[in-house]
Design a protein around this motif. Structure first.
Motif, mmCIF file in Angstrom:
data_model
loop_
_atom_site.group_PDB
_atom_site.id
_atom_site.type_symbol
_atom_site.label_atom_id
_atom_site.label_comp_id
_atom_site.label_asym_id
_atom_site.label_seq_id
_atom_site.Cartn_x
_atom_site.Cartn_y
_atom_site.Cartn_z
ATOM 1 N N UNK A 1 0.717 -1.272 0.130
ATOM 2 C CA UNK A 1 0.077 0.001 -0.083
ATOM 3 C C UNK A 1 0.892 1.322 0.097
ATOM 4 N N UNK A 2 0.994 1.924 -1.210
ATOM 5 C CA UNK A 2 1.776 3.077 -1.363
ATOM 6 C C UNK A 2 0.925 4.254 -1.842
ATOM 7 N N UNK A 3 1.227 5.237 -1.808
ATOM 8 C CA UNK A 3 0.501 6.584 -1.929
ATOM 9 C C UNK A 3 0.253 6.381 -3.720
ATOM 10 N N UNK A 4 1.127 5.872 -4.197
ATOM 11 C CA UNK A 4 0.937 5.737 -5.957
ATOM 12 C C UNK A 4 -0.278 4.843 -6.133
ATOM 13 N N UNK A 5 -0.163 3.626 -5.432
ATOM 14 C CA UNK A 5 -0.903 2.408 -5.699
ATOM 15 C C UNK A 5 -2.544 2.995 -5.485
ATOM 16 N N UNK B 1 -3.680 5.612 -7.994
ATOM 17 C CA UNK B 1 -4.220 5.134 -9.128
ATOM 18 C C UNK B 1 -5.651 4.392 -9.101
ATOM 19 N N UNK B 2 -6.026 3.829 -7.874
ATOM 20 C CA UNK B 2 -7.260 3.013 -7.435
ATOM 21 C C UNK B 2 -8.167 4.296 -7.341
ATOM 22 N N UNK B 3 -7.810 5.264 -6.921
ATOM 23 C CA UNK B 3 -8.678 6.476 -6.670
ATOM 24 C C UNK B 3 -9.059 7.202 -7.872
ATOM 25 N N UNK B 4 -8.174 7.005 -8.984
ATOM 26 C CA UNK B 4 -8.235 7.593 -10.175
ATOM 27 C C UNK B 4 -7.834 9.313 -10.169
ATOM 28 N N UNK B 5 -6.830 9.504 -9.332
ATOM 29 C CA UNK B 5 -6.262 10.743 -9.011
ATOM 30 C C UNK B 5 -4.948 10.707 -9.433
ATOM 31 N N UNK B 6 -4.333 11.757 -9.788
ATOM 32 C CA UNK B 6 -2.906 11.865 -10.072
ATOM 33 C C UNK B 6 -2.155 11.937 -9.047
ATOM 34 N N UNK B 7 -0.668 11.157 -9.119
ATOM 35 C CA UNK B 7 -0.072 10.924 -7.860
ATOM 36 C C UNK B 7 0.303 12.326 -7.343
ATOM 37 N N UNK B 8 0.553 13.430 -8.027
ATOM 38 C CA UNK B 8 0.806 14.595 -7.436
ATOM 39 C C UNK B 8 -0.523 15.363 -6.541
ATOM 40 N N UNK B 9 -1.651 15.036 -7.208
ATOM 41 C CA UNK B 9 -2.764 15.463 -6.540
ATOM 42 C C UNK B 9 -3.091 14.788 -4.963
ATOM 43 N N UNK B 10 -2.577 13.436 -5.093
ATOM 44 C CA UNK B 10 -2.726 12.791 -3.935
ATOM 45 C C UNK B 10 -1.604 13.319 -2.900
ATOM 46 N N UNK B 11 -0.435 13.433 -3.394
ATOM 47 C CA UNK B 11 0.615 14.075 -2.609
ATOM 48 C C UNK B 11 0.361 15.566 -2.203
ATOM 49 N N UNK B 12 -0.423 16.221 -2.869
ATOM 50 C CA UNK B 12 -0.756 17.453 -2.340
ATOM 51 C C UNK B 12 -1.762 17.243 -1.168
ATOM 52 N N UNK B 13 -2.705 16.244 -1.113
ATOM 53 C CA UNK B 13 -3.530 16.044 0.121
ATOM 54 C C UNK B 13 -2.818 15.604 1.140
ATOM 55 N N UNK B 14 -1.987 14.269 0.967
ATOM 56 C CA UNK B 14 -1.372 13.660 1.871
ATOM 57 C C UNK B 14 0.308 13.505 1.609
ATOM 58 N N UNK B 15 1.027 14.396 2.103
ATOM 59 C CA UNK B 15 2.532 14.486 1.935
ATOM 60 C C UNK B 15 3.150 13.262 1.930
ATOM 61 N N UNK B 16 2.672 12.513 3.048
ATOM 62 C CA UNK B 16 3.615 11.106 3.277
ATOM 63 C C UNK B 16 2.292 9.930 3.262
ATOM 64 N N UNK B 17 3.115 8.839 3.217
ATOM 65 C CA UNK B 17 2.246 7.802 3.260
ATOM 66 C C UNK B 17 1.495 7.167 4.677
ATOM 67 N N UNK B 18 2.446 7.655 5.786
ATOM 68 C CA UNK B 18 1.805 7.754 6.898
ATOM 69 C C UNK B 18 0.670 8.700 7.222
ATOM 70 N N UNK B 19 0.376 9.809 6.607
ATOM 71 C CA UNK B 19 -0.314 10.655 6.603
ATOM 72 C C UNK B 19 -1.697 10.212 5.961
ATOM 73 N N UNK B 20 -1.482 9.611 4.951
ATOM 74 C CA UNK B 20 -2.750 8.976 3.902
ATOM 75 C C UNK B 20 -3.226 8.009 5.009
ATOM 76 N N UNK B 21 -2.770 7.037 5.372
ATOM 77 C CA UNK B 21 -3.384 5.825 5.922
ATOM 78 C C UNK B 21 -3.770 6.205 7.203
ATOM 79 N N UNK B 22 -3.031 6.847 8.312
ATOM 80 C CA UNK B 22 -3.551 7.093 9.417
ATOM 81 C C UNK B 22 -4.716 7.835 9.265
#
Lengths: 202, 202
Positions: free
Chosen positions: B36-40, B43-64
């Motif tokens: 489970x990475x930010x990129x994966x 992709x599943x959410x149909x969002x660019x990697x850049x947009x995902x990282x704008x919302x959640x800078x780190x993997x820890x941020x996203x999953x917590x």
């Protein structure tokens, strides 16, 4: 003469196996599945990689055997203490404390790493499902024996299972932080409810 | 005019965030932490990697954030159903069933992957310990509200906590195999014991 020579070799082999199984539990509990390989465990046990692979050809063999073996050992120790348990309602609390020990030490920590790894690894899952059923049955039988209750009475089987399910949940709550203080209060309350359920008039 | 333009952009941003959080839970529940990475998830959410990282800078941020957000959402849904709960002893069994749902679906599966990964990853652990405390408090408060019981009475707090600990253990037992049949019998028995403990005369 042959007998005399064979005996120590068997003993050595058994001792090596035992060291590997114990090292496997420690390793899994400390670093988790991804860092737990046969080589890492062999080194920790002070055994050559070749000897480790002679005993356990695959990583799955080593870690499922470790959880199975160490669980059986721990349960046997608990059963051997059954004679020292008090009678009456104190017995329920004492047994609940024994069950707690099973689910809050390195063995449970190791098992949870193995279970969670198996949930996203089909080959490991196949092995762990069988292991889970066996360990579950043996733990249930031990809990019944320690509590000294008759499973044919309505609700007894389920109350004992609920105890093991709760202990598993308490083990999980203890994974990241020391949950001992809260847990003692929950277990005191649980033991009172369990004693009521197990010993109420039919 | 500025207001009119800003509004839809904020909506879009919120929708993107929501899709990422939901995809993060699905991903974690299905493939576990290591896959489970930010990129994966992006992709599943149909969002660019850049947009995902704008919302959640780190993997820890996203999953917590995902576990926190989706737990809050689910608990709010449960609380909104409190008015439909029956009165009397049936209420206890109904609430126990609601708690069961929280701990046997993808959200719990995702959470357990996160908890176990955190146990051997110091940086993640720091985040998850805080998350665990918060989620624990919110779940406890919700369970109390649904049961409609008063925590100031002796044993009530611990009996409610025992319920959540047991649900956690049942969730773990459901990780590798479908444990529904056994679980229903355990929960029937548990609900009877809980109703006794919650409503007995002081």
């Amino acid at each position: 003469m042959t007998e005399v020579l064979r005996e120590p070799r068997q003993d050595r082999s058994r001792a090596t196996r035992q060291r590997l199984l114990e090292a496997a539990i420690e390793c899994l509990a400390e670093v988790g599945w991804s860092g737990s390989t046969v080589s890492v465990v062999a080194e920790r046990a002070g055994v050559s990689r070749g000897a480790a692979q002679h005993h356990f050809p695959t990583r799955e063999d080593l870690f499922t055997s470790a959880v199975e073996h160490v669980t059986s050992e721990r349960l046997a120790v608990l059963r051997s203490r059954a004679v020292d348990l008090p009678a009456g309602p104190d017995r329920t609390r004492a047994v609940v404390g024994m069950v707690e020990l099973m689910y809050t030490g390195p063995l449970f920590r190791a098992a949870i790493h193995l279970w969670v790894a198996a949930s996203s690894d089909e080959r490991l899952k196949e092995r762990v499902v069988g292991l889970e059923a066996q360990v579950g049955r043996e733990t249930h039988r031990t809990a019944l024996e320690l509590l000294g209750v008759d499973e044919s009475r309505t609700g007894v089987r389920e109350a004992v299972q609920a105890t093991l399910d709760m202990a598993r949940g308490l083990g999980l709550a203890n994974l990241l932080t020391d949950d001992r203080k809260r847990r003692q209060r929950v277990l005191d309350q649980w033991a009172a409810m369990l004693a009521d359920a197990l010993h109420q008039e039919p």
